[in-house]
Design a protein around this motif. Structure first.
Motif, PDB file in Angstrom:
ATOM      1  N   ALA B  26       0.857  -1.204  -0.134  1.00 18.65           N
ATOM      2  CA  ALA B  26      -0.030   0.118  -0.122  1.00 18.65           C
ATOM      3  C   ALA B  26       0.793   1.424  -0.004  1.00 18.65           C
ATOM      4  CB  ALA B  26      -1.057   0.005   1.138  1.00 18.65           C
ATOM      5  N   PHE B  27       1.840   1.224   0.831  1.00 18.98           N
ATOM      6  CA  PHE B  27       2.645   2.508   0.728  1.00 18.98           C
ATOM      7  C   PHE B  27       3.668   2.740  -0.503  1.00 18.98           C
ATOM      8  CE2 PHE B  27       6.497   4.853   2.033  1.00 18.98           C
ATOM      9  CZ  PHE B  27       5.997   5.673   3.021  1.00 18.98           C
ATOM     10  N   THR B  28       3.970   1.625  -0.945  1.00 21.74           N
ATOM     11  CA  THR B  28       4.751   1.641  -2.308  1.00 21.74           C
ATOM     12  C   THR B  28       3.898   2.238  -3.367  1.00 21.74           C
ATOM     13  OG1 THR B  28       6.155  -0.261  -1.327  1.00 21.74           O
ATOM     14  CG2 THR B  28       6.462   0.338  -3.962  1.00 21.74           C
ATOM     15  N   GLU B  33       4.933   3.412  -7.149  1.00 24.22           N
ATOM     16  CA  GLU B  33       5.940   2.521  -7.436  1.00 24.22           C
ATOM     17  C   GLU B  33       5.307   1.063  -7.569  1.00 24.22           C
ATOM     18  OE1 GLU B  33       9.304   2.984  -8.270  1.00 24.22           O
ATOM     19  OE2 GLU B  33       9.251   0.665  -8.324  1.00 24.22           O
ATOM     20  N   VAL B  38      10.964  -4.692  -1.430  1.00 28.59           N
ATOM     21  CA  VAL B  38      11.625  -4.073  -0.090  1.00 28.59           C
ATOM     22  C   VAL B  38      11.219  -2.759   0.164  1.00 28.59           C
ATOM     23  CG1 VAL B  38      14.076  -4.990  -0.116  1.00 28.59           C
ATOM     24  CG2 VAL B  38      13.695  -2.670  -1.116  1.00 28.59           C
ATOM     25  N   ALA B  39      10.851  -2.441   1.413  1.00 28.66           N
ATOM     26  CA  ALA B  39      10.065  -1.256   1.821  1.00 28.66           C
ATOM     27  C   ALA B  39      10.631   0.008   1.126  1.00 28.66           C
ATOM     28  CB  ALA B  39       9.927  -1.118   2.960  1.00 28.66           C
ATOM     29  N   PRO B  40       9.979   0.906   0.697  1.00 29.06           N
ATOM     30  CA  PRO B  40      10.792   2.473   0.073  1.00 29.06           C
ATOM     31  C   PRO B  40      11.428   2.964   1.169  1.00 29.06           C
ATOM     32  CG  PRO B  40       8.369   2.268  -0.489  1.00 29.06           C
ATOM     33  CD  PRO B  40       8.641   1.163   0.625  1.00 29.06           C
ATOM     34  N   PRO B  41      12.580   3.842   1.149  1.00 31.01           N
ATOM     35  CA  PRO B  41      13.307   4.217   1.820  1.00 31.01           C
ATOM     36  C   PRO B  41      12.709   5.087   2.989  1.00 31.01           C
ATOM     37  CG  PRO B  41      13.782   5.273  -0.425  1.00 31.01           C
ATOM     38  CD  PRO B  41      12.715   4.119  -0.502  1.00 31.01           C
ATOM     39  N   THR B  42      11.391   5.679   2.483  1.00 38.07           N
ATOM     40  CA  THR B  42      10.880   6.487   3.622  1.00 38.07           C
ATOM     41  C   THR B  42       9.676   5.558   4.292  1.00 38.07           C
ATOM     42  OG1 THR B  42       9.267   7.220   1.955  1.00 38.07           O
ATOM     43  CG2 THR B  42      11.148   8.580   2.343  1.00 38.07           C
ATOM     44  N   THR B  46       6.126   5.158   8.855  1.00 39.03           N
ATOM     45  CA  THR B  46       4.867   4.890   9.111  1.00 39.03           C
ATOM     46  C   THR B  46       4.936   4.322  10.500  1.00 39.03           C
ATOM     47  OG1 THR B  46       5.347   2.483   8.345  1.00 39.03           O
ATOM     48  CG2 THR B  46       4.136   4.335   6.829  1.00 39.03           C
ATOM     49  N   ILE B  75      19.641   3.936   6.619  1.00 34.74           N
ATOM     50  CA  ILE B  75      19.089   2.634   6.319  1.00 34.74           C
ATOM     51  C   ILE B  75      20.323   1.778   6.526  1.00 34.74           C
ATOM     52  CG2 ILE B  75      17.716   1.304   4.867  1.00 34.74           C
ATOM     53  CD1 ILE B  75      16.568   4.274   3.722  1.00 34.74           C
ATOM     54  N   PRO B  78      17.572  -2.606   4.358  1.00 38.17           N
ATOM     55  CA  PRO B  78      16.025  -2.318   4.021  1.00 38.17           C
ATOM     56  C   PRO B  78      15.082  -3.049   4.774  1.00 38.17           C
ATOM     57  CG  PRO B  78      17.268  -3.292   2.316  1.00 38.17           C
ATOM     58  CD  PRO B  78      18.331  -3.161   3.334  1.00 38.17           C
TER      59      PRO B  78
END
Lengths: 133, 127
Positions: B26-28, B33, B38-42, B46, B75, B78
């Motif tokens: 959901a975030f990506t 994207e 892997v999770a995005p850098p930001t 959350t 980071i 990741p």
């Protein structure tokens, strides 16, 4: 992996921001502050209109850097100051243009300076990233 | 006004968060994207911002007056789905400028005892 040179400017990317995308980001990030969704609320706290989450703008810059690095796992550091709000009126697509210049190249990493502008105004300050090569 | 005694003190997180693929997806996707390996850098925000919010609110600051001043991520590893992380928070600095209270909170995400992501958030509580 492409090679980088100090001073090299990489191709900018344009991201489109609108109200629907702010709702998506609010739901995905858990940041439901109404200044990012309600015009009435935003104006009540002295803003000219709804503004994007600073972290949404930074998140887009992060995706831009991830693409340059090859993927997100190569992004080691990311920092930015939220200098100007990205104002998002209703029924409007706002363009955020993100670009970067290589400022340092090491054997296994590179440091980038990021520029993010909206209607010609810089919205992030001191924005930098460190990527592994 | 933040109690100056709180500056420099680390508050260990008391609960663990298990990172789900759904949450990364959901975030990506919200950032446009499609690669969600892997999770995005930001993504760490959350988890860390909520912890910083509860720490600062319990210290007496009014979250409804907050503006995000700046943000930094380091980071080390990741984040991926299945990671179980704890968030330790430290108020690194607090100062008052023109009536606005400017607080920098460091949050460390720990996987077992290893710090995988550190974030620094400077939050401005408007007068």
């Amino acid at each position: 992996m492409s090679t980088f040179a100090v001073g090299q400017e990489l191709t900018p990317t344009t991201f489109v921001i609108n109200r629907a995308k702010l709702v998506d980001y609010a739901n995905a990030s858990g940041d439901q502050n109404p200044i990012h969704q309600s015009e009435v609320f935003a104006r009540s706290v002295g803003l000219e209109n709804v503004i994007a989450h600073g972290m949404y703008t930074m998140g887009l810059a992060g995706q831009y850097v991830s693409a340059i690095a090859g993927n997100s796992s190569r992004v080691k550091e990311l920092s930015a100051r939220f200098t100007k709000p990205v104002v998002v009126p209703a029924d409007t697509d706002v363009e955020l243009i993100v670009s970067t210049t290589v400022i340092e190249v090491n054997p296994d990493s590179a440091r980038l300076e990021i520029t993010a502008t909206c209607n010609g105004v810089k919205v992030l300050g001191m924005a930098k990233a460190l990527i592994s090569l | 006004m933040l109690n100056p005694d709180l500056v420099g003190r680390t508050v260990p997180g008391t609960t663990s968060t298990t990172i789900s693929q759904e949450s990364i997806d959901a975030f990506t996707r919200s950032l446009g994207e499609t690669n969600t390996e892997v999770a995005p850098p930001t993504y760490a925000i959350t988890i860390t911002l909520e912890q910083s919010q509860s720490l600062l609110q319990s210290s007496g600051l009014d979250w409804s007056r907050v503006v995000h001043g700046d943000q930094r991520f380091v980071i080390h590893q990741p984040l991926v789905a299945g990671d179980v992380v704890r968030c330790d928070s430290t108020i690194e600095s607090a100062r008052v400028v023109a009536g606005n209270e400017i607080v920098t909170v460091r949050a460390d995400l720990l996987k077992e005892s290893e710090c995988v992501v550190s974030t620094w958030s400077t939050l401005v509580f408007r007068a």
